[in-house]
Design a protein around this motif. Structure first.
Motif, PDB file in Angstrom:
ATOM      1  N   ILE A 110       0.879  -1.166   0.000  1.00 12.03           N
ATOM      2  CA  ILE A 110       0.000   0.000   0.000  1.00 12.03           C
ATOM      3  C   ILE A 110       0.913   1.212   0.000  1.00 12.03           C
ATOM      4  N   HIS A 111       0.685   2.110  -0.944  1.00 13.57           N
ATOM      5  CA  HIS A 111       1.504   3.309  -1.046  1.00 13.57           C
ATOM      6  C   HIS A 111       0.689   4.507  -0.582  1.00 13.57           C
ATOM      7  N   VAL A 112       1.112   5.114   0.518  1.00 16.11           N
ATOM      8  CA  VAL A 112       0.485   6.328   1.045  1.00 16.11           C
ATOM      9  C   VAL A 112       1.211   7.521   0.434  1.00 16.11           C
ATOM     10  N   GLN A 113       0.496   8.329  -0.335  1.00 14.16           N
ATOM     11  CA  GLN A 113       1.139   9.438  -1.031  1.00 14.16           C
ATOM     12  C   GLN A 113       0.455  10.765  -0.700  1.00 14.16           C
ATOM     13  N   ARG A 114       1.264  11.798  -0.623  1.00 14.39           N
ATOM     14  CA  ARG A 114       0.788  13.163  -0.394  1.00 14.39           C
ATOM     15  C   ARG A 114      -0.003  13.288   0.903  1.00 14.39           C
ATOM     16  N   GLN A 115       0.455  12.517   1.912  1.00  9.23           N
ATOM     17  CA  GLN A 115      -0.133  12.561   3.257  1.00  9.23           C
ATOM     18  C   GLN A 115       1.010  12.689   4.259  1.00  9.23           C
ATOM     19  N   SER A 116       1.778  13.766   4.121  1.00  7.75           N
ATOM     20  CA  SER A 116       3.006  13.916   4.891  1.00  7.75           C
ATOM     21  C   SER A 116       2.735  13.993   6.388  1.00  7.75           C
ATOM     22  N   ILE A 117       3.552  13.284   7.132  1.00  7.84           N
ATOM     23  CA  ILE A 117       3.398  13.275   8.589  1.00  7.84           C
ATOM     24  C   ILE A 117       3.990  14.528   9.234  1.00  7.84           C
ATOM     25  N   ILE A 118       4.536  15.444   8.428  1.00 12.13           N
ATOM     26  CA  ILE A 118       4.977  16.743   8.956  1.00 12.13           C
ATOM     27  C   ILE A 118       4.209  17.887   8.307  1.00 12.13           C
ATOM     28  N   ASP A 119       3.077  17.577   7.672  1.00  6.83           N
ATOM     29  CA  ASP A 119       2.214  18.625   7.149  1.00  6.83           C
ATOM     30  C   ASP A 119       1.856  19.576   8.295  1.00  6.83           C
ATOM     31  N   PRO A 120       2.007  20.887   8.108  1.00  6.54           N
ATOM     32  CA  PRO A 120       1.782  21.829   9.212  1.00  6.54           C
ATOM     33  C   PRO A 120       0.378  21.763   9.799  1.00  6.54           C
ATOM     34  N   GLU A 174      -0.499  15.334  12.311  1.00  6.48           N
ATOM     35  CA  GLU A 174      -0.899  14.329  13.298  1.00  6.48           C
ATOM     36  C   GLU A 174      -1.975  13.407  12.750  1.00  6.48           C
ATOM     37  N   ALA A 175      -2.928  13.968  11.997  1.00  9.41           N
ATOM     38  CA  ALA A 175      -3.961  13.131  11.380  1.00  9.41           C
ATOM     39  C   ALA A 175      -3.349  12.189  10.355  1.00  9.41           C
ATOM     40  N   ASN A 176      -2.373  12.682   9.605  1.00  6.40           N
ATOM     41  CA  ASN A 176      -1.706  11.829   8.617  1.00  6.40           C
ATOM     42  C   ASN A 176      -0.904  10.729   9.298  1.00  6.40           C
ATOM     43  N   LEU A 177      -0.323  11.034  10.454  1.00  7.04           N
ATOM     44  CA  LEU A 177       0.411  10.024  11.212  1.00  7.04           C
ATOM     45  C   LEU A 177      -0.534   8.912  11.657  1.00  7.04           C
ATOM     46  N   ASP A 178      -1.698   9.294  12.164  1.00  9.25           N
ATOM     47  CA  ASP A 178      -2.685   8.294  12.581  1.00  9.25           C
ATOM     48  C   ASP A 178      -3.122   7.447  11.390  1.00  9.25           C
ATOM     49  N   ALA A 188      -1.418   6.805   8.678  1.00  6.23           N
ATOM     50  CA  ALA A 188      -0.320   5.914   8.300  1.00  6.23           C
ATOM     51  C   ALA A 188      -0.269   4.692   9.214  1.00  6.23           C
ATOM     52  N   HIS A 189      -0.490   4.895  10.507  1.00  9.96           N
ATOM     53  CA  HIS A 189      -0.515   3.758  11.431  1.00  9.96           C
ATOM     54  C   HIS A 189      -1.629   2.783  11.047  1.00  9.96           C
ATOM     55  N   ARG A 190      -2.801   3.309  10.742  1.00 10.30           N
ATOM     56  CA  ARG A 190      -3.913   2.440  10.363  1.00 10.30           C
ATOM     57  C   ARG A 190      -3.630   1.731   9.040  1.00 10.30           C
ATOM     58  N   THR A 191      -2.912   2.399   8.153  1.00  7.39           N
ATOM     59  CA  THR A 191      -2.574   1.790   6.874  1.00  7.39           C
ATOM     60  C   THR A 191      -1.562   0.663   7.051  1.00  7.39           C
ATOM     61  N   ILE A 192      -0.632   0.812   7.974  1.00 11.35           N
ATOM     62  CA  ILE A 192       0.306  -0.271   8.262  1.00 11.35           C
ATOM     63  C   ILE A 192      -0.446  -1.522   8.707  1.00 11.35           C
ATOM     64  N   ASP A 193      -1.421  -1.344   9.577  1.00  4.79           N
ATOM     65  CA  ASP A 193      -2.215  -2.496  10.020  1.00  4.79           C
ATOM     66  C   ASP A 193      -2.993  -3.106   8.854  1.00  4.79           C
ATOM     67  N   ALA A 194      -3.523  -2.240   7.986  1.00  2.00           N
ATOM     68  CA  ALA A 194      -4.260  -2.741   6.823  1.00  2.00           C
ATOM     69  C   ALA A 194      -3.336  -3.498   5.873  1.00  2.00           C
ATOM     70  N   ALA A 195      -2.127  -2.986   5.694  1.00  2.29           N
ATOM     71  CA  ALA A 195      -1.159  -3.655   4.812  1.00  2.29           C
ATOM     72  C   ALA A 195      -0.819  -5.042   5.343  1.00  2.29           C
ATOM     73  N   ALA A 196      -0.641  -5.147   6.647  1.00  2.00           N
ATOM     74  CA  ALA A 196      -0.361  -6.462   7.237  1.00  2.00           C
ATOM     75  C   ALA A 196      -1.551  -7.395   7.057  1.00  2.00           C
ATOM     76  N   THR A 249       5.636   4.810   1.717  1.00  2.00           N
ATOM     77  CA  THR A 249       5.160   6.171   1.915  1.00  2.00           C
ATOM     78  C   THR A 249       6.283   7.150   1.596  1.00  2.00           C
ATOM     79  N   GLY A 250       6.073   8.412   1.922  1.00  2.00           N
ATOM     80  CA  GLY A 250       7.078   9.439   1.662  1.00  2.00           C
ATOM     81  C   GLY A 250       6.688  10.720   2.362  1.00  2.00           C
ATOM     82  N   LEU A 251       7.298  11.813   1.947  1.00  2.00           N
ATOM     83  CA  LEU A 251       7.025  13.110   2.563  1.00  2.00           C
ATOM     84  C   LEU A 251       6.426  14.111   1.584  1.00  2.00           C
ATOM     85  N   HIS A 252       6.043  13.668   0.392  1.00  2.00           N
ATOM     86  CA  HIS A 252       5.486  14.614  -0.568  1.00  2.00           C
ATOM     87  C   HIS A 252       4.084  15.054  -0.130  1.00  2.00           C
ATOM     88  N   GLN A 253       3.767  16.287  -0.515  1.00  2.00           N
ATOM     89  CA  GLN A 253       2.536  16.941  -0.100  1.00  2.00           C
ATOM     90  C   GLN A 253       1.534  16.989  -1.251  1.00  2.00           C
TER      91      GLN A 253
END
Length: 314
Positions: free
Chosen positions: A82-92, A96-100, A102-110, A119-123
């Protein structure tokens, strides 16, 4: 090394993010999802990267997520990542919502049996990028030079990496311009700062050679990043530029015909022990057809690459 030792997956760029009635794929009927898998197998693919621009497994109900997995299995298609794109975990605003998410996506990927969480840091695209013929020709987001923001990126990515390790997944970070993963040196330093064995790079140098600006040497970028690679988005571009730097141009092409010499780079990756999945990626035209052509090309390269033991990693 036999190509059967590596998964070669297809991207979702060639599929519409909506069905024929305009309904988002996220909400589409099972036959629409089944049609995607049928198209893939018809092209000779047996693996797919789920892009969250099309389907967000983390936001599906457990029943729908199970249906996605079952439909793929019935078609003989592996859900490689699963590729999470344009959901940067440092978006101003949404970091924090993107971090949450991403965590849920990791569980889904498993849960879906993926080989890697990507994933990445692109916005999100800027307005100029949305209006451009090719989005990479317009100005987008730039990660700040503030060391505190970079440190936040390291902390949050390390948090995600630890979670991925807990569920048995590698995490791969895609190189992308003007982010902390935007140069080979910065990307390698970020992986070293995160400091987890399961966190590596997606050395998508194609994202960088297409830029209409001066670029670093593609061979040097690969040499620096391939030792850290655990997943690989592969695409190529024809590129031309004026010697005086007054103009630049690029456009998508096959892996064989672009600026990057993938015969040399795949051979080098195998020498270094790369054993992650490959992802065929393409923009414009019949992107699925080009991905299929690139798969055949890559399989040929892998069949003749010198065999080696070991794995890559930070």
């Amino acid at each position: 090394m036999s190509p059967t030792h590596h998964t070669i997956a297809c991207c979702m760029h060639g599929f519409s993010p909506t069905d024929s009635n305009g309904l988002p794929l996220q909400e589409a009927a099972p036959q629409t999802w089944a049609g995607i898998f049928s198209t893939l197998t018809g092209l000779g693919f047996t693996a797919l990267e789920i892009a969250d621009s099309h389907i967000r497994p983390a936001d599906l109900s457990p029943e729908r997520r199970g249906l996605l997995k079952d439909l793929a299995a019935s078609a003989g298609v592996e859900l490689t990542s699963i590729h999470v794109q344009r959901q940067s975990i440092i978006d101003p605003e949404r970091g924090e919502a993107n971090l949450d998410y991403a965590h849920r996506t990791i569980d889904a990927a498993a849960e879906l049996g993926c080989q890697v969480f990507s994933t990445g840091l692109h916005q999100p695209f800027s307005q100029a990028q949305r209006e451009a013929l090719w989005f990479w020709t317009a100005k987008g987001w730039t990660d700040p030079t503030d060391p505190e923001v970079r440190a936040l990126a390291v902390r949050r990515l390390r948090e995600l990496g630890r979670h991925a390790a807990e569920v048995g997944l590698p995490m791969s970070l895609e190189m992308y311009e003007d982010t902390y993963l935007g140069t080979a040196e910065s990307a390698v330093r970020l992986i070293e700062e995160i400091g987890l064995d399961n966190v590596g790079l997606n050395p998508d140098i194609g994202n960088l050679i297409r830029l209409h600006r001066p670029i670093d040497d593609w061979q040097e970028m690969h040499e620096l990043t391939l030792p850290y690679a655990n997943y690989w988005h592969m695409k190529n571009y024809q590129r031309d530029e004026a010697a005086d730097g007054s103009w630049f141009t690029s456009h998508p092409t096959t892996m064989r015909d672009g600026l990057i010499n993938y015969r040399a780079m795949v051979t080098r990756a195998v020498e270094l022990g790369f054993n992650g999945p490959f992802l065929m990626e393409q923009y414009g035209g019949d992107s699925l057809g080009v991905c299929a052509e690139n798969r055949t090309y890559l399989a040929g390269l892998l069949s003749t690459a010198p065999s080696t033991k070991g794995t890559t990693g930070p």
